[in-house]
Motif scaffolding. Structure first.
Motif, PDB file in Angstrom:
ATOM      1  N   MET A   1       0.846  -1.180   0.000  1.00 60.95           N
ATOM      2  CA  MET A   1       0.000   0.000   0.000  1.00 60.95           C
ATOM      3  C   MET A   1       0.886   1.237   0.000  1.00 60.95           C
ATOM      4  SD  MET A   1      -3.405   0.644   1.245  1.00 60.95           S
ATOM      5  CE  MET A   1      -4.221   2.163   1.263  1.00 60.95           C
ATOM      6  N   HIS A   2       0.527   2.200  -0.823  1.00 58.42           N
ATOM      7  CA  HIS A   2       1.278   3.444  -0.877  1.00 58.42           C
ATOM      8  C   HIS A   2       1.010   4.263   0.375  1.00 58.42           C
ATOM      9  CE1 HIS A   2       2.462   2.795  -5.003  1.00 58.42           C
ATOM     10  NE2 HIS A   2       1.214   2.508  -5.294  1.00 58.42           N
ATOM     11  N   LYS A   3       2.028   4.958   0.818  1.00 58.86           N
ATOM     12  CA  LYS A   3       1.870   5.852   1.972  1.00 58.86           C
ATOM     13  C   LYS A   3       2.007   7.280   1.466  1.00 58.86           C
ATOM     14  CE  LYS A   3       3.436   2.574   5.374  1.00 58.86           C
ATOM     15  NZ  LYS A   3       4.289   2.296   6.517  1.00 58.86           N
ATOM     16  N   LEU A   4       0.934   7.765   0.858  1.00 58.82           N
ATOM     17  CA  LEU A   4       0.924   9.100   0.292  1.00 58.82           C
ATOM     18  C   LEU A   4       0.569  10.119   1.362  1.00 58.82           C
ATOM     19  CD1 LEU A   4      -1.037   8.313  -2.980  1.00 58.82           C
ATOM     20  CD2 LEU A   4       1.438   8.446  -2.677  1.00 58.82           C
ATOM     21  N   LYS A   5       1.137  11.299   1.246  1.00 59.14           N
ATOM     22  CA  LYS A   5       0.775  12.373   2.161  1.00 59.14           C
ATOM     23  C   LYS A   5       0.667  13.656   1.360  1.00 59.14           C
ATOM     24  CE  LYS A   5       5.390  13.752   3.547  1.00 59.14           C
ATOM     25  NZ  LYS A   5       6.233  14.170   4.615  1.00 59.14           N
TER      26      LYS A   5
END
Length: 183
Positions: A1-5
């Motif tokens: 899972m991407h950890k976008l911010k």
């Protein structure tokens, strides 16, 4: 899972605020934006469906949670608090149905609010917009430095500059450089 911010238009975790002399330049990131364009013959119906009156040429209007400013013939940009209206474009489209085209604009633009006593001196160095004669609520589309932008007079001592997000760093640099030249 991407950890976008999320990041601000200037690429930071938090909005930037610059205090230069009596001027304050604030990166504004808490507003959702959507453009609304009435379809041919549908202006009156679109106006009735929206939660605020649409302003005339060169003006803005605020009603409740929403603010709109004129961007072109039968076209407006509508703004609301992002935390409350993250899906602003979707909500507006549900209101207007087939009477208008609505496009999400939030991440396509950057906004800097500039305030202070020498506000007009700053913008006279950057633009040929008639900032000294603009009243609160007036909006003009023009250039700031070499960038296309909207200048929106929010108060006697405050102007919002809204420009394409891809120009955020250049716009910020121009604002800071001009502010330093008069500080």
């Amino acid at each position: 899972m991407h950890k976008l911010k999320p990041i601000t238009p200037l690429g930071a975790d938090t909005p930037r605020v610059d205090q230069i002399g009596t001027l304050t330049i604030t990166e504004v990131v808490d507003q959702a934006l959507a453009s609304v364009a009435a379809r041919e013959g549908q202006l009156e119906a679109a106006q009735k469906a929206l939660p605020l009156g649409l302003p005339s040429v060169g003006k803005s209007a605020t009603q409740g949670d929403f603010t709109a400013f004129w961007t072109g013939p039968d076209q407006w940009m509508i703004s609301a608090n992002h935390d409350e209206y993250e899906l602003l474009a979707t909500e507006l489209k549900q209101m207007v149905g087939d009477t208008a085209s609505v496009v999400e604009q939030t991440d396509g633009w950057c906004r800097f609010d500039v305030s202070g006593a020498v506000l007009c001196d700053l913008f006279e160095r950057l633009s040929n917009a008639p900032v000294r004669t603009m009243a609160p609520g007036d909006v003009i589309r023009g250039t700031v430095e070499h960038l296309g932008a909207f200048l929106w007079r929010l108060a006697d001592d405050r102007i919002a500059v809204i420009a394409p997000r891809s120009s955020a760093a250049s716009l910020h640099h121009a604002l800071v450089a001009a502010a330093r030249s008069i500080a």
